[in-house]
Design an enzyme around this catalytic site. Structure first.
Site, PDB file in Angstrom:
ATOM      1  N   GLY A 159      22.290  55.295-129.392  1.00 29.50           N
ATOM      2  CA  GLY A 159      22.543  56.736-129.445  1.00 29.50           C
ATOM      3  C   GLY A 159      21.420  57.382-130.241  1.00 29.50           C
ATOM      4  O   GLY A 159      20.290  56.884-130.274  1.00 29.50           O
ATOM      5  N   ILE A 161      21.027  57.636-133.550  1.00 29.77           N
ATOM      6  CA  ILE A 161      20.514  56.851-134.687  1.00 29.77           C
ATOM      7  C   ILE A 161      19.750  55.631-134.170  1.00 29.77           C
ATOM      8  O   ILE A 161      18.673  55.303-134.681  1.00 29.77           O
ATOM      9  CB  ILE A 161      21.659  56.460-135.648  1.00 29.77           C
ATOM     10  CG1 ILE A 161      22.337  57.728-136.201  1.00 29.77           C
ATOM     11  CG2 ILE A 161      21.124  55.602-136.804  1.00 29.77           C
ATOM     12  CD1 ILE A 161      23.621  57.483-136.984  1.00 29.77           C
ATOM     13  N   ARG A 241      29.876  50.316-138.379  1.00 30.48           N
ATOM     14  CA  ARG A 241      31.203  50.147-138.980  1.00 30.48           C
ATOM     15  C   ARG A 241      31.500  48.652-139.054  1.00 30.48           C
ATOM     16  O   ARG A 241      31.190  47.899-138.108  1.00 30.48           O
ATOM     17  CB  ARG A 241      32.285  50.810-138.120  1.00 30.48           C
ATOM     18  CG  ARG A 241      32.300  52.311-138.159  1.00 30.48           C
ATOM     19  CD  ARG A 241      32.733  52.868-139.524  1.00 30.48           C
ATOM     20  NE  ARG A 241      32.827  54.320-139.516  1.00 30.48           N
ATOM     21  CZ  ARG A 241      31.829  55.161-139.799  1.00 30.48           C
ATOM     22  NH1 ARG A 241      30.641  54.687-140.144  1.00 30.48           N
ATOM     23  NH2 ARG A 241      32.020  56.470-139.763  1.00 30.48           N
ATOM     24  N   GLU A 270      36.859  48.664-146.561  1.00 29.01           N
ATOM     25  CA  GLU A 270      36.027  49.160-147.667  1.00 29.01           C
ATOM     26  C   GLU A 270      36.889  49.890-148.681  1.00 29.01           C
ATOM     27  O   GLU A 270      37.889  50.492-148.301  1.00 29.01           O
ATOM     28  CB  GLU A 270      34.956  50.118-147.123  1.00 29.01           C
ATOM     29  CG  GLU A 270      33.994  49.424-146.177  1.00 29.01           C
ATOM     30  CD  GLU A 270      32.987  50.373-145.535  1.00 29.01           C
ATOM     31  OE1 GLU A 270      32.988  51.574-145.856  1.00 29.01           O
ATOM     32  OE2 GLU A 270      32.205  49.901-144.708  1.00 29.01           O
ATOM     33  N   HIS A 289      28.010  51.258-148.055  1.00 24.81           N
ATOM     34  CA  HIS A 289      28.143  52.309-147.026  1.00 24.81           C
ATOM     35  C   HIS A 289      27.377  53.585-147.427  1.00 24.81           C
ATOM     36  O   HIS A 289      27.976  54.634-147.641  1.00 24.81           O
ATOM     37  CB  HIS A 289      29.628  52.621-146.782  1.00 24.81           C
ATOM     38  CG  HIS A 289      29.877  53.283-145.460  1.00 24.81           C
ATOM     39  ND1 HIS A 289      31.049  53.132-144.756  1.00 24.81           N
ATOM     40  CD2 HIS A 289      29.120  54.115-144.700  1.00 24.81           C
ATOM     41  CE1 HIS A 289      30.995  53.837-143.633  1.00 24.81           C
ATOM     42  NE2 HIS A 289      29.825  54.445-143.589  1.00 24.81           N
ATOM     43  N   GLY A 291      24.541  54.766-145.617  1.00 21.40           N
ATOM     44  CA  GLY A 291      23.602  55.100-144.538  1.00 21.40           C
ATOM     45  C   GLY A 291      23.027  56.509-144.619  1.00 21.40           C
ATOM     46  O   GLY A 291      21.820  56.703-144.498  1.00 21.40           O
TER      47      GLY A 291
HETATM   48  C1  GLV Z   1      29.019  57.422-141.881  1.00 17.99           C
HETATM   49  O1  GLV Z   1      29.333  56.303-141.858  1.00 17.99           O
HETATM   50  C2  GLV Z   1      29.082  58.309-140.769  1.00 17.99           C
HETATM   51  O2  GLV Z   1      29.733  58.002-139.762  1.00 17.99           O
HETATM   52  O3  GLV Z   1      28.491  59.380-140.863  1.00 17.99           O
END
Ligand code: GLV
Length: 330
Positions: A159, A161, A241, A270, A289, A291
């Site tokens: 996608g 990212i 995830r 988490e 987590h 990102g």
């Molecule tokens: C973070 O994990 C997001 O989905 O933005």
């Protein structure tokens, strides 16, 4: 208080400037405990009163929360992912679900690539080595890791990212494979990514990078068999995830040396504590987590999450809407 003002509950403290526009037309209540999520009974009580919720990935918005939310019109999740929300239940109840795409793409791609490099070049081990006073001698093979340049990256989930990570990979002269639900012709043209079947990607990639969203179709996509198909020199990176990975299978694969290491920004449940079995491997790089966690991007996400709510409560169709069906069903 003016009873006609809508009620907005925000589940974490956010920079004041990002929520100020909401205060102009609504009563805004913020969960004040900075590093603690809202307990579920409190969330249910707030959802009962709220016209809008601004939520985080750490909040579970399930049937129970939604069933109590009689006035709720919109939930704006401050994340691109929304697997923490029961979207189909919300859609049935006519509640809009919004997210924060685009604003976090480049920042998340930066972190993903940093995690890949840290895993390849053993950066956390090297940092600890110096800080813990082990550096008595220089050694020819001391903390030698793996090259990144000219290697094959296999991106699962191409996608926005994934494409941004692929763009970074071109700067390292990497061979880029990807697997996705549907072909991404734009990524193929722009960054020369080649489509591969899931199995071919697992077999050929030096770095397998998971960036697919968590859905009922992708849950435990990475099984023991998947890790077994990877090369023993391969490294697995997950910045999507934790639920996409069968963690027990990953632990077994690492124990048996089926793969050379893993870089994980996400986990099945988490937060994890420091005796989580994955942390016992020196070749696992674990992050909490983060990102999209740059100051600029978190502010942009908070602003977009607020804007989603403002649009929805003012009767406009929010730009970052997830469940378009709500409108179509009207
Ligand atoms: C973070 O994990 C997001 O989905 O933005």
């Amino acid at each position: 208080m003016d009873k006609n003002r809508p009620y907005i509950f925000i589940t974490r403290k956010l920079p004041e400037n990002t929520i100020a526009p909401l205060k102009e037309f609504a009563k805004v209540v913020v969960w004040e405990k900075e590093d603690e999520p809202v307990p579920s009974d409190h969330l249910i009580a707030e959802a009962k009163k709220a016209d809008a919720l601004l939520t985080m990935v750490s909040d579970r918005i399930d049937k129970e929360v939604l069933k109590s939310a009689k006035n709720l019109k919109v939930i704006s999740n401050m994340a691109v992912g929304y697997d923490n929300i029961d979207v189909s239940e919300a859609t049935n109840r006519g509640i809009l679900i919004c997210n924060t795409p685009d604003v976090l793409t480049e920042t998340t791609a930066d972190l993903t690539f940093a995690l890949l490099m840290a895993t390849a070049r053993r950066l956390p081990e090297a940092v600890d080595y110096v800080k813990e006073g082990h550096w008595d001698q220089w050694g020819p093979m001391l903390l030698a890791g793996a090259d990144v340049h000219h290697k094959t990256i296999g991106i699962v989930g191409m996608g926005r990212i994934g494409t941004a990570v692929a763009k970074r990979a071109t700067g390292f002269d990497m061979n880029i494979l990807y697997f996705n639900r549907s072909r991404n012709r734009e990524a193929e043209t722009k960054v020369g990514a080649k489509y591969a079947s899931f199995d071919n990607l697992l077999q050929q990639a030096d770095f397998i990078v998971c960036l697919a969203p968590l859905t009922s179709d992708t849950k435990h996509l990475f099984t023991y068999d998947s890790f077994k198909k990877m090369m023993p020199t391969a490294r697995f990176i997950n910045a999507s995830r934790g639920g996409l990975v069968d963690e027990q299978a990953l632990i077994s694969a690492l124990e048996e040396g089926q793969i050379a290491g893993a870089g994980l920004d996400v986990f099945e449940s988490e937060p994890i504590d420091n005796n989580h079995p994955l942390l016992s491997f020196p070749n696992v790089v674990a992050l909490p987590h983060i990102g999209s966690a740059s100051v600029e991007t978190r502010e942009a996400m908070a602003k977009l999450a607020s804007q989603n709510i403002a649009e929805a409560l003012k009767g406009k169709r929010p730009k970052a809407l997830v469940n378009h069906e709500v409108y179509e069903e009207e």
